[in-house]
Design a protein around this motif. Structure first.
Motif, PDB file in Angstrom:
ATOM      1  N   TRP A 159       0.861  -1.182   0.000  1.00 28.30           N
ATOM      2  CA  TRP A 159       0.000   0.000   0.000  1.00 28.30           C
ATOM      3  C   TRP A 159       0.892   1.225   0.000  1.00 28.30           C
ATOM      4  O   TRP A 159       1.845   1.314   0.776  1.00 28.30           O
TER       5      TRP A 159
ATOM      6  N   TYR B  45      -7.005   4.344  -5.427  1.00 26.89           N
ATOM      7  CA  TYR B  45      -8.223   4.800  -4.765  1.00 26.89           C
ATOM      8  C   TYR B  45      -8.120   6.318  -4.630  1.00 26.89           C
ATOM      9  O   TYR B  45      -7.160   6.819  -4.058  1.00 26.89           O
TER      10      TYR B  45
ATOM     11  N   LEU C 208     -13.305   6.806  -0.339  1.00 32.95           N
ATOM     12  CA  LEU C 208     -12.235   7.534   0.332  1.00 32.95           C
ATOM     13  C   LEU C 208     -12.600   9.015   0.374  1.00 32.95           C
ATOM     14  O   LEU C 208     -12.975   9.600  -0.635  1.00 32.95           O
TER      15      LEU C 208
ATOM     16  N   THR D  31      -7.783  -4.404   8.713  1.00 33.43           N
ATOM     17  CA  THR D  31      -8.161  -3.009   8.476  1.00 33.43           C
ATOM     18  C   THR D  31      -6.913  -2.202   8.136  1.00 33.43           C
ATOM     19  O   THR D  31      -5.894  -2.314   8.807  1.00 33.43           O
TER      20      THR D  31
ATOM     21  N   TYR E  66      -9.985   1.534   6.068  1.00 33.60           N
ATOM     22  CA  TYR E  66     -10.379   0.834   4.849  1.00 33.60           C
ATOM     23  C   TYR E  66     -10.515  -0.638   5.185  1.00 33.60           C
ATOM     24  O   TYR E  66      -9.607  -1.251   5.750  1.00 33.60           O
TER      25      TYR E  66
ATOM     26  N   ASN F 169     -14.351  -3.719   0.622  1.00 35.05           N
ATOM     27  CA  ASN F 169     -13.997  -2.641  -0.303  1.00 35.05           C
ATOM     28  C   ASN F 169     -14.699  -1.346   0.101  1.00 35.05           C
ATOM     29  O   ASN F 169     -15.345  -0.692  -0.706  1.00 35.05           O
ATOM     30  N   LYS F 170     -14.535  -0.977   1.362  1.00 33.36           N
ATOM     31  CA  LYS F 170     -15.277   0.155   1.922  1.00 33.36           C
ATOM     32  C   LYS F 170     -14.379   0.981   2.833  1.00 33.36           C
ATOM     33  O   LYS F 170     -13.604   0.439   3.619  1.00 33.36           O
ATOM     34  N   PHE F 171     -14.517   2.293   2.701  1.00 32.69           N
ATOM     35  CA  PHE F 171     -13.804   3.232   3.568  1.00 32.69           C
ATOM     36  C   PHE F 171     -14.767   3.750   4.633  1.00 32.69           C
ATOM     37  O   PHE F 171     -15.934   4.008   4.347  1.00 32.69           O
TER      38      PHE F 171
ATOM     39  N   ASN G 161     -15.040   6.801   7.507  1.00 30.99           N
ATOM     40  CA  ASN G 161     -14.425   7.986   8.095  1.00 30.99           C
ATOM     41  C   ASN G 161     -15.074   8.242   9.455  1.00 30.99           C
ATOM     42  O   ASN G 161     -16.158   7.753   9.745  1.00 30.99           O
TER      43      ASN G 161
END
Length: 142
Positions: free
Chosen positions: A57, A75, A84, A98, A111, A116-118, A120
Motif C-alpha cells: 500500500w 483509490y 475515500l 483493516t 479501509y 472494499n469500503k472506507f 471515516n
C-alpha cells in the motif's frame, strides 16, 4: 641478492594462487522503477506498508495505491458513501484486516479490504475540542 629472496617468494605465492574474486558466484539484483506510467497516482509517496495478503500500500498526496507486484490499483477521493474522503494520505498502518489511514484534512480513515469500503470518523470527532486531530500525520501501534 639476499634482499631479493623474500620478494621473489612473495611474488611466487601471489602468482601461484588464483584470484578468488573471479570464482565467486554472485546474485544479480534487478531494480524496477514504478511511476505514474505504471499507474502510481503520484510520485510523492508519503507512506508505505504491506498487508497480510502481501499487497504493498502506497499513500501519496493524490490517492491511495495498492500494488500486487504486477499492477497498481488507485483509490481516489469521491463523494460516494463508502468511498475515500481525502486522497492526501500521510500515513498508513495495517492491523486486524483493516488499513488505517492518516489523511491531510479529514483525520483518521479506515479501509476494510474484504468489503472494499472506507469508513471515516468525521461525525465522531470533535475538532473544536481537539483541532489537532484533523491533521493526522502518523499512525503507529500503541
Amino acid at each position: 641478492m639476499r634482499n631479493f629472496v623474500p620478494l621473489i617468494l612473495l611474488l611466487l605465492i601471489f602468482h601461484s594462487s588464483k584470484p578468488n574474486a573471479q570464482l565467486i558466484k554472485t546474485d544479480t539484483l534487478t531494480v524496477f522503477t514504478y511511476g505514474q506510467e505504471q499507474g502510481l497516482s503520484q510520485l510523492n509517496a508519503l507512506s508505505l506498508g504491506f498487508d497480510d495478503l502481501g499487497y504493498l500500500w502506497i499513500g501519496t498526496e493524490n490517492g491511495l495505491n495498492r500494488f500486487n507486484a504486477y499492477t497498481m490499483k488507485t483509490y481516489m477521493a469521491a463523494e460516494n458513501p463508502g468511498a475515500l474522503i481525502d486522497d492526501h494520505i500521510r500515513g498508513l498502518y495495517f492491523a486486524h484486516d483493516t488499513l488505517w489511514l492518516a489523511t491531510d484534512s479529514h483525520s483518521l480513515v479506515a479501509y476494510l479490504p474484504k468489503e472494499n469500503k472506507f469508513i471515516n470518523f468525521l461525525d465522531q470527532l470533535d475538532f473544536s475540542l481537539h483541532p489537532y486531530t484533523r491533521y493526522t500525520n502518523l499512525l503507529c501501534p500503541v
